[in-house]
Write a protein that holds these residues in place. Structure first.
Motif, PDB file in Angstrom:
ATOM      1  N   VAL B 228      33.109 -49.824  53.484  1.00 57.95           N
ATOM      2  CA  VAL B 228      32.519 -50.619  52.401  1.00 57.95           C
ATOM      3  C   VAL B 228      31.211 -50.028  51.883  1.00 57.95           C
ATOM      4  CG1 VAL B 228      33.620 -52.770  53.116  1.00 57.95           C
ATOM      5  CG2 VAL B 228      31.370 -52.194  54.019  1.00 57.95           C
ATOM      6  N   ASP B 229      30.482 -49.278  52.708  1.00 58.10           N
ATOM      7  CA  ASP B 229      29.215 -48.718  52.227  1.00 58.10           C
ATOM      8  C   ASP B 229      29.415 -47.479  51.361  1.00 58.10           C
ATOM      9  OD1 ASP B 229      27.498 -50.633  53.420  1.00 58.10           O
ATOM     10  OD2 ASP B 229      27.908 -49.711  55.370  1.00 58.10           O
ATOM     11  N   GLU B 230      30.647 -47.011  51.277  1.00 63.39           N
ATOM     12  CA  GLU B 230      30.918 -45.839  50.440  1.00 63.39           C
ATOM     13  C   GLU B 230      31.569 -46.201  49.112  1.00 63.39           C
ATOM     14  OE1 GLU B 230      32.674 -42.627  52.750  1.00 63.39           O
ATOM     15  OE2 GLU B 230      31.439 -43.250  54.464  1.00 63.39           O
ATOM     16  N   LEU B 231      31.752 -47.497  48.869  1.00 68.50           N
ATOM     17  CA  LEU B 231      32.331 -47.887  47.578  1.00 68.50           C
ATOM     18  C   LEU B 231      31.335 -47.499  46.483  1.00 68.50           C
ATOM     19  CD1 LEU B 231      33.814 -51.397  48.458  1.00 68.50           C
ATOM     20  CD2 LEU B 231      34.962 -49.183  48.405  1.00 68.50           C
ATOM     21  N   PRO B 232      31.812 -46.805  45.450  1.00 70.15           N
ATOM     22  CA  PRO B 232      30.894 -46.242  44.446  1.00 70.15           C
ATOM     23  C   PRO B 232      30.239 -47.318  43.573  1.00 70.15           C
ATOM     24  CG  PRO B 232      33.189 -45.910  43.797  1.00 70.15           C
ATOM     25  CD  PRO B 232      33.231 -46.474  45.175  1.00 70.15           C
ATOM     26  N   ARG B 233      28.918 -47.197  43.422  1.00 70.08           N
ATOM     27  CA  ARG B 233      28.165 -48.123  42.574  1.00 70.08           C
ATOM     28  C   ARG B 233      27.497 -47.323  41.460  1.00 70.08           C
ATOM     29  NH1 ARG B 233      25.034 -51.674  47.266  1.00 70.08           N
ATOM     30  NH2 ARG B 233      26.905 -52.116  48.502  1.00 70.08           N
ATOM     31  N   SER B 234      27.477 -47.861  40.278  1.00 72.63           N
ATOM     32  CA  SER B 234      26.868 -47.149  39.152  1.00 72.63           C
ATOM     33  C   SER B 234      25.350 -47.280  39.197  1.00 72.63           C
ATOM     34  CB  SER B 234      27.385 -47.712  37.832  1.00 72.63           C
ATOM     35  OG  SER B 234      26.829 -48.995  37.616  1.00 72.63           O
ATOM     36  N   ALA B 235      24.673 -46.401  38.449  1.00 72.11           N
ATOM     37  CA  ALA B 235      23.214 -46.477  38.343  1.00 72.11           C
ATOM     38  C   ALA B 235      22.799 -47.829  37.742  1.00 72.11           C
ATOM     39  CB  ALA B 235      22.705 -45.323  37.480  1.00 72.11           C
ATOM     40  N   ASP B 236      23.561 -48.314  36.778  1.00 67.51           N
ATOM     41  CA  ASP B 236      23.239 -49.611  36.162  1.00 67.51           C
ATOM     42  C   ASP B 236      23.382 -50.746  37.173  1.00 67.51           C
ATOM     43  OD1 ASP B 236      22.741 -48.535  33.618  1.00 67.51           O
ATOM     44  OD2 ASP B 236      24.884 -48.491  33.169  1.00 67.51           O
ATOM     45  N   PHE B 237      24.381 -50.651  38.012  1.00 66.76           N
ATOM     46  CA  PHE B 237      24.603 -51.652  39.047  1.00 66.76           C
ATOM     47  C   PHE B 237      23.400 -51.676  39.991  1.00 66.76           C
ATOM     48  CE2 PHE B 237      26.250 -53.076  43.150  1.00 66.76           C
ATOM     49  CZ  PHE B 237      27.185 -54.057  42.848  1.00 66.76           C
ATOM     50  N   LEU B 238      22.981 -50.469  40.436  1.00 62.98           N
ATOM     51  CA  LEU B 238      21.880 -50.381  41.399  1.00 62.98           C
ATOM     52  C   LEU B 238      20.567 -50.882  40.803  1.00 62.98           C
ATOM     53  CD1 LEU B 238      22.795 -46.921  42.963  1.00 62.98           C
ATOM     54  CD2 LEU B 238      23.056 -49.188  44.020  1.00 62.98           C
ATOM     55  N   SER B 239      20.303 -50.572  39.535  1.00 67.80           N
ATOM     56  CA  SER B 239      19.019 -50.998  38.971  1.00 67.80           C
ATOM     57  C   SER B 239      19.029 -52.501  38.681  1.00 67.80           C
ATOM     58  CB  SER B 239      18.649 -50.164  37.740  1.00 67.80           C
ATOM     59  OG  SER B 239      19.609 -50.333  36.734  1.00 67.80           O
ATOM     60  N   ALA B 240      20.161 -53.042  38.284  1.00 60.89           N
ATOM     61  CA  ALA B 240      20.232 -54.496  38.073  1.00 60.89           C
ATOM     62  C   ALA B 240      20.037 -55.222  39.403  1.00 60.89           C
ATOM     63  CB  ALA B 240      21.572 -54.880  37.453  1.00 60.89           C
ATOM     64  N   LEU B 241      20.572 -54.623  40.456  1.00 58.76           N
ATOM     65  CA  LEU B 241      20.438 -55.209  41.788  1.00 58.76           C
ATOM     66  C   LEU B 241      18.977 -55.159  42.248  1.00 58.76           C
ATOM     67  CD1 LEU B 241      22.884 -56.265  43.338  1.00 58.76           C
ATOM     68  CD2 LEU B 241      22.835 -54.172  44.688  1.00 58.76           C
ATOM     69  N   ASP B 242      18.322 -54.023  41.981  1.00 61.64           N
ATOM     70  CA  ASP B 242      16.892 -53.900  42.296  1.00 61.64           C
ATOM     71  C   ASP B 242      16.099 -54.977  41.579  1.00 61.64           C
ATOM     72  OD1 ASP B 242      16.981 -51.851  44.035  1.00 61.64           O
ATOM     73  OD2 ASP B 242      16.357 -50.277  42.623  1.00 61.64           O
ATOM     74  N   ALA B 243      16.383 -55.160  40.287  1.00 60.21           N
ATOM     75  CA  ALA B 243      15.644 -56.138  39.482  1.00 60.21           C
ATOM     76  C   ALA B 243      15.862 -57.552  40.004  1.00 60.21           C
ATOM     77  CB  ALA B 243      16.063 -56.037  38.020  1.00 60.21           C
ATOM     78  N   ALA B 244      17.045 -57.781  40.590  1.00 61.82           N
ATOM     79  CA  ALA B 244      17.350 -59.128  41.088  1.00 61.82           C
ATOM     80  C   ALA B 244      16.589 -59.439  42.379  1.00 61.82           C
ATOM     81  CB  ALA B 244      18.856 -59.266  41.303  1.00 61.82           C
ATOM     82  N   PRO B 298      49.556 -53.162  59.087  1.00 64.58           N
ATOM     83  CA  PRO B 298      49.301 -53.911  57.853  1.00 64.58           C
ATOM     84  C   PRO B 298      47.928 -54.579  57.862  1.00 64.58           C
ATOM     85  CG  PRO B 298      51.530 -54.329  58.619  1.00 64.58           C
ATOM     86  CD  PRO B 298      50.833 -53.552  59.709  1.00 64.58           C
ATOM     87  N   GLY B 299      47.381 -54.820  56.677  1.00 65.19           N
ATOM     88  CA  GLY B 299      46.078 -55.465  56.539  1.00 65.19           C
ATOM     89  C   GLY B 299      45.013 -54.464  56.146  1.00 65.19           C
ATOM     90  N   ILE B 300      43.899 -54.985  55.644  1.00 60.70           N
ATOM     91  CA  ILE B 300      42.767 -54.119  55.269  1.00 60.70           C
ATOM     92  C   ILE B 300      41.616 -54.405  56.220  1.00 60.70           C
ATOM     93  CG2 ILE B 300      41.110 -53.500  53.468  1.00 60.70           C
ATOM     94  CD1 ILE B 300      43.155 -54.458  51.394  1.00 60.70           C
ATOM     95  N   ARG B 301      41.120 -53.355  56.893  1.00 56.95           N
ATOM     96  CA  ARG B 301      40.000 -53.488  57.821  1.00 56.95           C
ATOM     97  C   ARG B 301      38.776 -52.809  57.229  1.00 56.95           C
ATOM     98  NH1 ARG B 301      44.750 -53.510  59.802  1.00 56.95           N
ATOM     99  NH2 ARG B 301      45.056 -51.306  59.288  1.00 56.95           N
ATOM    100  N   CYS B 302      37.728 -53.620  57.014  1.00 59.50           N
ATOM    101  CA  CYS B 302      36.514 -53.100  56.388  1.00 59.50           C
ATOM    102  C   CYS B 302      35.478 -52.752  57.453  1.00 59.50           C
ATOM    103  CB  CYS B 302      35.915 -54.148  55.438  1.00 59.50           C
ATOM    104  SG  CYS B 302      36.988 -54.541  54.052  1.00 59.50           S
ATOM    105  N   TYR B 303      34.840 -51.589  57.268  1.00 61.49           N
ATOM    106  CA  TYR B 303      33.814 -51.137  58.215  1.00 61.49           C
ATOM    107  C   TYR B 303      32.520 -50.814  57.476  1.00 61.49           C
ATOM    108  CZ  TYR B 303      37.412 -50.824  61.761  1.00 61.49           C
ATOM    109  OH  TYR B 303      38.397 -51.138  62.646  1.00 61.49           O
ATOM    110  N   ARG B 304      31.373 -51.110  58.125  1.00 63.30           N
ATOM    111  CA  ARG B 304      30.059 -50.672  57.652  1.00 63.30           C
ATOM    112  C   ARG B 304      29.818 -49.238  58.140  1.00 63.30           C
ATOM    113  NH1 ARG B 304      26.177 -54.284  56.486  1.00 63.30           N
ATOM    114  NH2 ARG B 304      25.389 -52.356  55.578  1.00 63.30           N
TER     115      ARG B 304
END
Lengths: 324, 324
Positions: B228-244, B298-304
């Motif tokens: 889950v920590d490697e899911l790609p985030r855009s620059a706009d996503f990151l800056s909006a998150l910072d502002a929040a 079967p199933g999706i296992r999410c890891y940090r």
């Protein structure tokens, strides 16, 4: 009981039976994968039905399902196409299982009659709205268009006219035969295919004969003479008219000229093709009546059998009326 | 100024330009007549947008027109198809000329970018509802399906995830970059075509990565490990998150995992194909990130990234929620 979108698709919109050989992937992927036969052209049409606009609000769900497909098959028929595949988008206010079961029965009942396979679509929540796309084939070069009529060609119609309009006018419901014409129109697939070799131009009658014939004429800048007393009326139409009492003749004429929802075919053929066409069509349970002649002069001129001219009171249905 | 259905079609829905050679008859007859290229298979999908369900009610008409086509092109992309034709059904409450002009501009703007020709459709009156069908081609035998992944394949995604979801979450409007991701999603057509030769399975992400990856896995009865920590985030996503402000990391993770409307591609490739795939994709302005691995179970296992397991708070969007 409520269900998810996926459960609805599985229960009500998974096509029965083994499916067509030309469907390489149907419902269940991002898109369908389909094989058009060699030497054939693809014919594609799309029509939407909205409650209260295209069918009375109290219409049975099975009739809505049937009609949503039928109006599209009628468009394929008007091109001389053989139907093959369909997609379906249903927007509905809630996931009413009874409604969906009946709708699905009406839809697949007609689909299976013509070996039409549902290959995709969408289910969404919102005010009731049904959009169907139908796909069919014609041998390359054999499709019929609105364009192509020649002066002197006969103007013909299949079946009978005005039944659906009279059902609406009289407020008929349920099992009344005229109401069934409104709810369960018969797409003229067999006639459309047979007419490929004879017709010069063809259209289906969804908005009324005058309006749709006008589209056909506009495609070539031509006109037509129409004999209003020869427009075909069904036995049910005549007996309902009798029951309504005297003085309805003008109403009857206007319904056969202008009422929509009959989904008959209107087509043109050279006079010399008439006998051969009638012989071919004799094997199909669908009457054909010559009702007029194509003329050079644009416009539609209506005549009574005594030779007098006739002016219809309306010309046809438009979804957005001109108000400017 | 009001106008008839036919005037609306003429003014707003007559395709600009000379048109494609494979359209033998387009808008204006009972149906379109189309020629599928030899040795190609036809790919067909249909999606409906309802106001308040698929887009916020205040969405600009141009964005609605764009998005109605984009979500369908995204489905074609997910099959590896090259888009060709589209049909469009618009149900709208009144014939608002400004609305239609803007809607049409958004729709045709995207259509012309991919040489997609509008070949038919319907205009009806009723509550706002947009249904689009898109048609494309793939060389015979080269389509990509949801089915086909193998244990050990890498799970990859194009672009970035969560942008549209964050725009909705923050209530962003107008010109905000994240809002533009919501209103004007970029169908990954070029990537989809390039991935034909590498991917074992593919789907587009419309309902959120977890939900759509789950569909892909279900097709083969497989499972996946997801970092889950490697899911790609855009620059706009990151800056909006910072502002929040701080404390939004959990929200960010869940948006990238579960928010819909990004219309990126999720696909699987054998590890051995990775380098060749990355070289090919380098010429396309679209990032690709490996985010997991296909597993037998079967199933999706999410890891940090610290190796701990992660349990998402939601799994994805469903149009009809399960209430039983």
């Amino acid at each position: 009981m409520a269900a998810s979108e996926f459960e609805i698709i599985r229960r009500f919109f998974t096509p029965p039976g083994p499916g067509r050989n030309d469907v390489l992937a149907g419902v269940g992927d991002d898109a369908a994968l389909l094989a058009v036969p060699p030497d054939s052209e693809l014919v594609v049409c799309m029509d939407t039905l909205v409650a209260g606009v295209h069918f009375p609000k109290e219409t049975a769900p099975a009739a809505i399902g049937y009609k949503a497909l039928a109006v599209n098959l009628s468009d394929l028929a008007a091109m001389g196409a053989e139907p093959a595949w369909t997609t379906l988008s249903v927007t509905l206010p809630d996931n009413d299982m009874d409604w969906l079961e009946q709708f699905s029965r009406g839809f697949f009942g007609l689909a299976s009659r013509y070996n039409v396979q549902l290959v995709g679509g969408d289910i969404t929540r919102g005010p009731l709205n049904i959009t169907v796309q139908a796909h069919g084939f014609v041998p390359a070069g054999q499709a019929l268009y609105r364009q192509g009529a020649r002066p002197g060609d006969l103007v013909c119609v299949t079946g009978s006219l005005g039944d659906a309009g009279l059902a609406l006018h009289l407020g008929l419901t349920g099992e009344a035969p005229l109401r069934k014409r409104l709810d369960y129109p018969q797409p003229r697939i067999e006639a459309g295919i047979a007419l490929r070799q004879y017709a010069s131009a063809m259209i289906d009658i969804s908005d009324g004969l005058l309006a749709d014939l006008d589209h056909l004429l506009e495609a070539d800048g031509l006109g037509a003479l129409l004999r209003v007393d020869e427009l075909p009326r069904s036995a049910d139409f005549l007996s309902a008219l009798d029951a309504a009492g005297p003085g309805c003749e003008s109403l009857a004429r206007d319904l056969t000229l202008s009422a929509g929802d009959d989904y008959e075919l209107c087509f043109c053929i050279p006079e010399l093709q008439r006998v051969a066409m009638e012989e071919t069509l004799a094997s199909i349970p669908c009457a054909v009546t010559a009702v007029g002649v194509i003329e050079e002069e644009p416009g539609i001129r209506c005549y009574r059998k005594d030779g007098s001219t006739y002016t219809p009171s309306t010309t046809g249905y438009q979804h957005f009326n001109r108000t400017d």
